[in-house]
Scaffold this active site. Structure first.
Site, PDB file in Angstrom:
ATOM      1  N   THR A  27       0.799  -1.263   0.021  1.00  0.00           N
ATOM      2  CA  THR A  27      -0.067  -0.114  -0.092  1.00  0.00           C
ATOM      3  C   THR A  27       0.763   1.297   0.054  1.00  0.00           C
ATOM      4  O   THR A  27       2.093   1.448   0.627  1.00  0.00           O
ATOM      5  CB  THR A  27      -0.934   0.108   1.094  1.00  0.00           C
ATOM      6  OG1 THR A  27      -0.197  -0.025   2.487  1.00  0.00           O
ATOM      7  CG2 THR A  27      -1.962  -1.161   1.320  1.00  0.00           C
ATOM      8  N   ASN A  54       1.267   4.823   1.527  1.00  0.00           N
ATOM      9  CA  ASN A  54       0.505   5.375   2.604  1.00  0.00           C
ATOM     10  C   ASN A  54       0.436   7.067   2.136  1.00  0.00           C
ATOM     11  O   ASN A  54       1.384   7.501   1.598  1.00  0.00           O
ATOM     12  CB  ASN A  54       1.254   5.049   3.841  1.00  0.00           C
ATOM     13  CG  ASN A  54       1.033   3.899   4.387  1.00  0.00           C
ATOM     14  OD1 ASN A  54       1.405   2.785   3.549  1.00  0.00           O
ATOM     15  ND2 ASN A  54       0.702   3.871   5.537  1.00  0.00           N
ATOM     16  N   GLU A 110      -4.156   4.266   3.376  1.00  0.00           N
ATOM     17  CA  GLU A 110      -3.480   3.465   2.485  1.00  0.00           C
ATOM     18  C   GLU A 110      -4.112   3.204   1.286  1.00  0.00           C
ATOM     19  O   GLU A 110      -5.243   2.588   1.190  1.00  0.00           O
ATOM     20  CB  GLU A 110      -3.110   2.133   3.102  1.00  0.00           C
ATOM     21  CG  GLU A 110      -2.559   2.272   4.445  1.00  0.00           C
ATOM     22  CD  GLU A 110      -2.357   1.019   5.251  1.00  0.00           C
ATOM     23  OE1 GLU A 110      -1.495   0.264   4.739  1.00  0.00           O
ATOM     24  OE2 GLU A 110      -2.725   0.608   6.279  1.00  0.00           O
TER      25      GLU A 110
HETATM   26  N1  RBF Z   1      -6.969  -3.637   8.278  1.00  0.00           N
HETATM   27  C1  RBF Z   1      -7.632  -3.996   9.361  1.00  0.00           C
HETATM   28  O1  RBF Z   1      -7.297  -4.209  10.453  1.00  0.00           O
HETATM   29  N2  RBF Z   1      -8.975  -4.328   9.020  1.00  0.00           N
HETATM   30  C2  RBF Z   1      -9.398  -4.112   7.623  1.00  0.00           C
HETATM   31  O2  RBF Z   1     -10.689  -4.418   7.690  1.00  0.00           O
HETATM   32  C3  RBF Z   1      -8.636  -3.783   6.729  1.00  0.00           C
HETATM   33  N3  RBF Z   1      -9.060  -3.600   5.432  1.00  0.00           N
HETATM   34  C4  RBF Z   1      -8.445  -3.329   4.634  1.00  0.00           C
HETATM   35  C5  RBF Z   1      -8.705  -3.045   3.090  1.00  0.00           C
HETATM   36  C6  RBF Z   1      -7.900  -2.792   2.044  1.00  0.00           C
HETATM   37  C7  RBF Z   1      -8.501  -2.739   0.757  1.00  0.00           C
HETATM   38  C8  RBF Z   1      -6.483  -2.448   2.435  1.00  0.00           C
HETATM   39  C9  RBF Z   1      -5.537  -2.124   1.260  1.00  0.00           C
HETATM   40  C10 RBF Z   1      -6.173  -2.672   3.546  1.00  0.00           C
HETATM   41  C11 RBF Z   1      -7.169  -2.916   4.685  1.00  0.00           C
HETATM   42  N4  RBF Z   1      -6.480  -3.102   5.905  1.00  0.00           N
HETATM   43  C12 RBF Z   1      -7.267  -3.499   7.150  1.00  0.00           C
HETATM   44  C13 RBF Z   1      -5.172  -2.706   6.483  1.00  0.00           C
HETATM   45  C14 RBF Z   1      -4.023  -3.623   6.590  1.00  0.00           C
HETATM   46  O3  RBF Z   1      -4.023  -4.115   7.928  1.00  0.00           O
HETATM   47  C15 RBF Z   1      -2.861  -2.623   6.134  1.00  0.00           C
HETATM   48  O4  RBF Z   1      -2.797  -2.382   4.777  1.00  0.00           O
HETATM   49  C16 RBF Z   1      -1.554  -3.313   6.494  1.00  0.00           C
HETATM   50  O5  RBF Z   1      -1.347  -3.724   7.991  1.00  0.00           O
HETATM   51  C17 RBF Z   1      -0.335  -2.393   6.109  1.00  0.00           C
HETATM   52  O6  RBF Z   1      -0.292  -1.462   6.934  1.00  0.00           O
HETATM   53 MG    MG Z   2       1.870   0.965   3.265  1.00  0.00          MG
END
Ligand code: RBF
Ligand code: MG
Length: 177
Positions: free
Chosen positions: A39, A41, A112
């Protein structure tokens, strides 16, 4: 799984489209390594008016001519988009997460963007332009990382399907530099 493959109306509804132009910063360093879903940021303050959750739309990245001396303290290598090659300035579908990542109990709010395209390089410090067109779901916590990954993969499917609609295609140029 029970989640729909397409979300929202045939046309983006207020407050969308929301356009943001900024610089890619370094995140928690988990996206690529732990989830296999890198991702980009960006500052969450730019999207303060949006509730935490998962969103979709379009995004592009491009070479930045400005280098921030603060980046020298970062743990990652800032290349400002120098290695993007053909992928610079092209608009791709994206999914975006805004919030506190309940699965990881973050204390810092993050925004992100996962660009739905295979990149062969990092692009910390690159310019990024995002057009947010709709909401997919709230952020959730999970029992394990595989369930989080499965939900993100479903988000990607939802974004691709939802963006096929003509009025969403018409917004693609909003993410173009
Ligand atoms: N993190 C969560 O804790 N819960 C989520 O429901 C969640 N949904 C995400 C959906 C998408 C499309 C993306 C790209 C990330 C999501 N994340 C979510 C964040 C994810 O934990 C994070 O990108 C990584 O930990 C890297 O920082
Ligand atoms: Mg990132």
């Amino acid at each position: 799984m029970g989640r729909p493959e397409i979300v929202g109306e045939e046309t983006p509804q207020s407050p969308f489209p929301i356009e943001v132009e900024t610089t890619v910063s370094s995140g928690f360093g988990r996206g690529s390594s732990e989830l296999g879903i890198p991702t980009a940021n960006i500052s969450p303050e730019l999207l303060e008016d949006l509730d935490p959750g998962v969103y979709y739309g379009w995004a592009s990245v491009a070479l930045s001519k400005e280098t921030d001396p603060n980046d020298k303290n970062a743990k990652v290598d800032f290349n400002y988009g120098k290695d993007l090659g053909d992928l610079a300035d092209k608009v791709f579908p994206m999914v975006m997460s805004i919030g506190w990542n309940p699965f990881y109990n973050n204390t810092k709010k993050s925004a992100e963007v996962h660009i739905i395209q295979k990149f062969h390089c990092n692009f910390y410090g690159a310019k990024i332009k995002v057009a947010v067109l709709g909401y997919i779901r709230p952020e959730q916590s999970y029992d394990n990382v595989d369930s989080l990954i499965a939900d993100i993969k479903w988000d990607i499917k939802v974004a691709l399907k939802s963006l096929e609609r003509p009025d969403y295609q018409a917004c693609k140029q909003l993410a173009q530099f």
